[in-house]
Design a protein around this motif. Structure first.
Motif, mmCIF file in Angstrom:
data_model
loop_
_atom_site.group_PDB
_atom_site.id
_atom_site.type_symbol
_atom_site.label_atom_id
_atom_site.label_comp_id
_atom_site.label_asym_id
_atom_site.label_seq_id
_atom_site.Cartn_x
_atom_site.Cartn_y
_atom_site.Cartn_z
ATOM 1 N N TYR A 113 1.873 -1.429 -8.041
ATOM 2 C CA TYR A 113 1.944 -1.936 -6.664
ATOM 3 C C TYR A 113 0.966 -3.096 -6.460
ATOM 4 O O TYR A 113 1.254 -4.061 -5.767
ATOM 5 C CB TYR A 113 1.654 -0.818 -5.666
ATOM 6 N N GLU A 114 -0.209 -2.962 -7.104
ATOM 7 C CA GLU A 114 -1.222 -4.016 -6.984
ATOM 8 C C GLU A 114 -0.685 -5.320 -7.585
ATOM 9 O O GLU A 114 -0.831 -6.400 -7.012
ATOM 10 C CB GLU A 114 -2.491 -3.542 -7.722
ATOM 11 N N HIS A 139 -0.809 8.372 -11.717
ATOM 12 C CA HIS A 139 -0.938 7.787 -10.376
ATOM 13 C C HIS A 139 -1.561 6.396 -10.463
ATOM 14 O O HIS A 139 -1.186 5.482 -9.734
ATOM 15 C CB HIS A 139 -1.788 8.673 -9.452
ATOM 16 N N GLY A 140 -2.538 6.241 -11.410
ATOM 17 C CA GLY A 140 -3.190 4.941 -11.596
ATOM 18 C C GLY A 140 -2.185 3.891 -12.056
ATOM 19 O O GLY A 140 -2.265 2.727 -11.664
ATOM 20 N N ASP A 146 0.866 -1.178 0.000
ATOM 21 C CA ASP A 146 0.000 0.000 0.000
ATOM 22 C C ASP A 146 0.906 1.233 0.000
ATOM 23 O O ASP A 146 1.558 1.527 0.995
ATOM 24 C CB ASP A 146 -0.904 -0.008 1.232
ATOM 25 N N ARG A 147 0.941 1.914 -1.117
ATOM 26 C CA ARG A 147 1.847 3.061 -1.240
ATOM 27 C C ARG A 147 1.054 4.366 -1.355
ATOM 28 O O ARG A 147 1.454 5.295 -2.044
ATOM 29 C CB ARG A 147 2.763 2.882 -2.460
ATOM 30 N N THR A 148 -0.068 4.443 -0.649
ATOM 31 C CA THR A 148 -0.933 5.622 -0.735
ATOM 32 C C THR A 148 -0.177 6.907 -0.403
ATOM 33 O O THR A 148 -0.294 7.912 -1.094
ATOM 34 C CB THR A 148 -2.125 5.458 0.248
ATOM 35 N N ILE A 168 1.969 8.094 -3.218
ATOM 36 C CA ILE A 168 1.220 8.723 -4.314
ATOM 37 C C ILE A 168 0.966 10.198 -3.970
ATOM 38 O O ILE A 168 1.027 11.071 -4.834
ATOM 39 C CB ILE A 168 -0.119 7.972 -4.572
ATOM 40 N N ARG A 220 -0.308 2.824 -9.027
ATOM 41 C CA ARG A 220 -1.149 1.980 -8.170
ATOM 42 C C ARG A 220 -1.250 0.570 -8.749
ATOM 43 O O ARG A 220 -1.202 -0.424 -8.024
ATOM 44 C CB ARG A 220 -2.557 2.582 -8.033
ATOM 45 N N SER A 221 -1.450 0.463 -10.096
ATOM 46 C CA SER A 221 -1.578 -0.897 -10.664
ATOM 47 C C SER A 221 -0.268 -1.656 -10.550
ATOM 48 O O SER A 221 -0.270 -2.869 -10.380
ATOM 49 C CB SER A 221 -1.988 -0.929 -12.134
#
Ligand SMILES: [Zn+2]
Length: 322
Positions: free
Chosen positions: A130-131, A123-124, A105-107, A110, A127-128
């Motif tokens: 990291y997911e 940013h998306g 989780d790298r919120t 970001i 997020r993908s």
């Protein structure tokens, strides 16, 4: 021969899906049996570890402890799997715990990149990434964690190791030094063929919301020169011995890069870190853009400290030549 492994230490090259290539895992065969950086839950990593242990007359169940040099997924992805099989302790630098237990989780990171001018649509992508990496990472049971601080000592593989926590590539990065044999396990702080990226790192305590990764990285280099190791076991690439030469080359590399960034800045007049990274590395894509911005931000901190650049106070931050 330079680079020969000391008795009782195995090296296993484990595959990663990243451009950096394989990660070096080390096994200390004497008690307490210790595995350092067991790679990711990817490809044949777990079989490679099992086979190497078996060939050395040990089993997975003999492993007493798993040490993670730092909380990047190529180093810790399988660090939850092994202790579960072996009922082992997981050892890491205290400041790395959030990376290990938040499951990629790298919120907060970001939020940091938004300040650096990286457009929202990127940013998306991050997020993908990291997911995707989360699926290659085995959860780590927090009750197994044993946390290290700078100056601690650690018994592993029949030796007494000094613990060196050196931020820069990662805030709680741990290196181990055996003062008797003068072997240094350097993680990613010292690598023979790659200059470690000063990876962006969120820091709620700092006014910028981030660490000054490259400034911190460089300030730790002299410590490794003073240790004067006879052999360095790095996190990637070949073993080596000349730390003085490596650190001098590293400092030169960063001077050259800082001057390149100043040249680009002169052409642009003013720029955000993201705009500078696009000008400097126009061909990189996807997650590598994050690493490109990390590289630029690290050098902007050095240039700002030297008084060669000025930074605006509005967000996203913009830099101009002084
Ligand atoms: Zn690495």
């Amino acid at each position: 021969m330079i680079g020969q492994l000391p008795d009782g230490i195995l090296a296993i090259s484990l595959p990663t899906p990243f451009p950096v290539g394989p990660v070096n895992c080390y096994v200390f065969l004497e008690d307490p049996v210790t595995v350092i950086d067991p790679g990711m839950m990817w490809s044949d990593t777990t079989e490679l570890i099992e086979t190497a242990l078996r060939q050395a007359g040990r089993n997975v169940s003999d492993v007493d402890q798993v040490l993670i040099t730092h909380g990047h997924p190529d180093h810790f992805g399988a660090a939850g799997w092994l202790p579960q099989e072996a009922d082992a302790t997981v050892i890491c630098g205290r400041a790395e715990v959030p990376k290990l237990v938040e499951m990629m989780d790298r919120t907060r990171l970001i939020e940091v990149v938004a300040r650096l001018g990286i457009p929202n649509d990127m940013h998306g992508v991050f997020r993908s990434f990291y997911e995707g990496v989360r699926h290659l990472t085995h959860p780590i049971a927090t009750e197994r964690l044993h946390l290290l601080d700078d100056g601690d000592s650690l018994r592993a593989g029949g030796r007494e190791w000094q613990v060196h926590v050196t931020p820069g590539h990662s805030v709680g990065h741990v290196a181990l030094f055996d003062p008797v044999s003068r072997v240094l396990v350097s993680g990613d702080h010292l690598l023979a063929c790659i200059t470690p990226n000063p990876v962006l790192e969120a820091d709620a305590e700092s006014p910028d919301g981030r660490r000054r990764s490259l400034v911190e990285y460089l300030s730790s280099l002299d410590r490794f020169v003073r240790l004067d190791p006879l052999l360095v076991l790095p996190g990637h690439g070949p073993r080596f011995c000349d730390v003085q030469m490596l650190t001098e080359a590293t400092r030169r590399h960063h001077d050259v890069r800082a001057n390149e960034i100043l040249d680009v800045m002169d052409g642009l007049g003013e720029a955000t870190p993201y705009e500078l990274s696009r000008a400097l590395f126009p061909d990189i894509e996807d997650f590598s853009i994050m690493l490109g911005v990390s590289e630029v931000v690290g050098h902007l901190d050095l240039l700002e400290d030297d008084g060669r650049l000025l930074r605006s106070s509005e967000l996203p931050c913009r830099y101009v030549p002084a």
